[in-house]
Design an enzyme around this catalytic site. Sequence first.
Site, PDB file in Angstrom:
ATOM      1  N   ASP A 233       0.478  -5.137  -3.048  1.00 23.11           N
ATOM      2  CA  ASP A 233      -0.463  -4.068  -2.695  1.00 23.11           C
ATOM      3  C   ASP A 233      -0.708  -3.220  -3.944  1.00 23.11           C
ATOM      4  OD1 ASP A 233       1.823  -2.588  -3.118  1.00 23.11           O
ATOM      5  OD2 ASP A 233       1.877  -1.683  -1.131  1.00 23.11           O
ATOM      6  N   ASP A 235      -0.377   0.808  -5.052  1.00 24.48           N
ATOM      7  CA  ASP A 235       0.148   2.094  -4.593  1.00 24.48           C
ATOM      8  C   ASP A 235      -0.396   3.219  -5.465  1.00 24.48           C
ATOM      9  OD1 ASP A 235       2.321   0.922  -2.746  1.00 24.48           O
ATOM     10  OD2 ASP A 235       2.793  -0.018  -4.671  1.00 24.48           O
ATOM     11  N   ASP A 323      -1.921   1.517  -0.613  1.00 25.55           N
ATOM     12  CA  ASP A 323      -1.154   2.640  -0.057  1.00 25.55           C
ATOM     13  C   ASP A 323      -1.494   3.896  -0.835  1.00 25.55           C
ATOM     14  OD1 ASP A 323       0.115   0.951   1.680  1.00 25.55           O
ATOM     15  OD2 ASP A 323       2.053   0.965   0.640  1.00 25.55           O
TER      16      ASP A 323
HETATM   17  N1  DCT Z   1       9.153   3.183  -1.639  1.00 19.38           N
HETATM   18  C1  DCT Z   1       9.492   4.459  -1.225  1.00 19.38           C
HETATM   19  N2  DCT Z   1       9.632   4.733   0.091  1.00 19.38           N
HETATM   20  C2  DCT Z   1       9.430   3.762   0.985  1.00 19.38           C
HETATM   21  C3  DCT Z   1       9.055   2.465   0.591  1.00 19.38           C
HETATM   22  C4  DCT Z   1       8.914   2.190  -0.763  1.00 19.38           C
HETATM   23  O1  DCT Z   1       9.675   5.351  -2.034  1.00 19.38           O
HETATM   24  N3  DCT Z   1       9.613   4.051   2.260  1.00 19.38           N
HETATM   25  C5  DCT Z   1       9.000   2.918  -3.060  1.00 19.38           C
HETATM   26  C6  DCT Z   1       9.726   1.761  -3.658  1.00 19.38           C
HETATM   27  C7  DCT Z   1       8.686   0.953  -4.384  1.00 19.38           C
HETATM   28  C8  DCT Z   1       7.387   1.704  -4.168  1.00 19.38           C
HETATM   29  O2  DCT Z   1       7.634   2.701  -3.216  1.00 19.38           O
HETATM   30  C9  DCT Z   1       6.230   0.857  -3.742  1.00 19.38           C
HETATM   31  O3  DCT Z   1       6.584  -0.011  -2.660  1.00 19.38           O
HETATM   32  P1  DCT Z   1       6.125  -1.528  -2.688  1.00 19.38           P
HETATM   33  O4  DCT Z   1       4.662  -1.600  -2.844  1.00 19.38           O
HETATM   34  O5  DCT Z   1       6.723  -2.187  -1.506  1.00 19.38           O
HETATM   35  O6  DCT Z   1       6.888  -2.080  -3.962  1.00 19.38           O
HETATM   36  P2  DCT Z   1       6.320  -2.590  -5.350  1.00 19.38           P
HETATM   37  O7  DCT Z   1       7.446  -2.437  -6.292  1.00 19.38           O
HETATM   38  O8  DCT Z   1       5.049  -1.905  -5.674  1.00 19.38           O
HETATM   39  O9  DCT Z   1       6.087  -4.125  -5.065  1.00 19.38           O
HETATM   40  P3  DCT Z   1       4.712  -4.944  -5.102  1.00 19.38           P
HETATM   41  O10 DCT Z   1       4.421  -5.117  -6.550  1.00 19.38           O
HETATM   42  O11 DCT Z   1       4.975  -6.227  -4.414  1.00 19.38           O
HETATM   43  O12 DCT Z   1       3.692  -4.130  -4.391  1.00 19.38           O
HETATM   44 MG    MG Z   2       3.321  -2.039  -4.422  1.00 20.46          MG
END
Ligand code: DCT
Ligand code: MG
Length: 399
Positions: A233, A235, A323
């Site tokens: 995704d 973020d 997100d």
């Molecule tokens: N995070 C957080 N609180 C949550 C869930 C996640 O603070 N309840 C943090 C940890 C990583 C970050 O947010 C983004 O989450 P992901 O998109 O799941 O992780 P990513 O490292 O960006 O992985 P990807 O590259 O696959 O999106």
């Molecule tokens: Mg991510």
Amino acid sequence: RWFTESMQAGRPVAVETRHYIQKPSSKLKTALPATSKPTVSQYACQRRTTLDNQNKIFTDAFEVLAESNEFLDSRGQCLAFRRAASVLKSLQFTLRSLDDIEGLPCLGEQIKSVIEEIFEFRTCSKVEEILRDEKYQTLKLFTSVFGVGPKTAEKWYRKGLRTLKAVLAEPDIHLNKMQEAGFLYYEDISKSVSKADAQAVETLIKDTISYYSSDTKLFLTGGFRRGKEHGHDVDFILTTPEIGKEQALLLFLIDKFKNLGILLYSDFQESTFDIQKLPSCKFEAMDHFPKCFLILKLKTGEQTAGVQQNQNDSRDWKAIRVDLVAPPADRYAFAMLGWTGSTQFERDLRRYARKERRMLLDNHALYDKTKHAFLEAQTEEEIFDLLGLEYIEPWQRNA
Ligand code: DCT
Ligand code: MG
């Protein structure tokens, strides 16, 4: 996405000099003679972990073992494999023999035997067995749908379902809105998002918020901020200088996306953040900031890695998971630190704060249990400082 942590006893341990990957703390420097071996910390937040993984053959195996234990709900085991993978990812050399792991933290007997087997056969029989296992394959398939976690996947598996088609055809199954969207856009969102896509989404959101106010800021976070080339995704953190206007900003954006005809799915979560209640606030998993989980329609122009279009599909767009989180401006540093990840890095930051500093850290605040006070910070550097940690750059947080 956050686990309850089972604590691992022990301090940083000594390894050979050529394995040196981080400066020892000043305390260690004075306490040990000059010839002593430097250390690899048991905490990911005291290691620098880039995307240049020299031990992929081992860490891939550990990730399969971790995931299989996650499906079995064995959290302790899952975490042990994730920690081992994380330690190996931080090394600047490839393991060549068992001597190389001598003194490294988080590598218990079970982990060592996997490493040993990979040295000998280039593969691990347990991992091969898991990869061939029908249940593992099915749970992996089901959890690849947006909105489907291990619990739901297990429930569907127990009903005898083995394919996505079978799930959709099962009359007993009632998908929630998120899962419905997950199935509808499965083809696109099950594929990874490229950096170019992430940048295109960033431009799109920047253009859209400029209609709201000129002092609203957008920051890329998550994996792409850590320098990843692909992610599941995109973020973002959004801030507005006017405290209390964060929610309105998100709702404005969602509305604009709708009007532009690019909003495919939106799950808006209201703020449950209350600064007055912070001292009694539990430091739990999901943060309390207003946020939204979206699926947006992204035009696939030349700048984006377009979907492989088959003859029947003349679409010029693809669905992307986005997100957005909008913390109050004074919480920005904590939110940014939390959302940058990696998950393993975050887990260890919190564990380190609790175990080594008697502090509680989460996406909102840092609380000192000794002083009974919140410690304020405007930047991530200040938070590392308050924790007594050397600053680790986002691209070194790929633990
Ligand atoms: N995070 C957080 N609180 C949550 C869930 C996640 O603070 N309840 C943090 C940890 C990583 C970050 O947010 C983004 O989450 P992901 O998109 O799941 O992780 P990513 O490292 O960006 O992985 P990807 O590259 O696959 O999106
Ligand atoms: Mg991510």
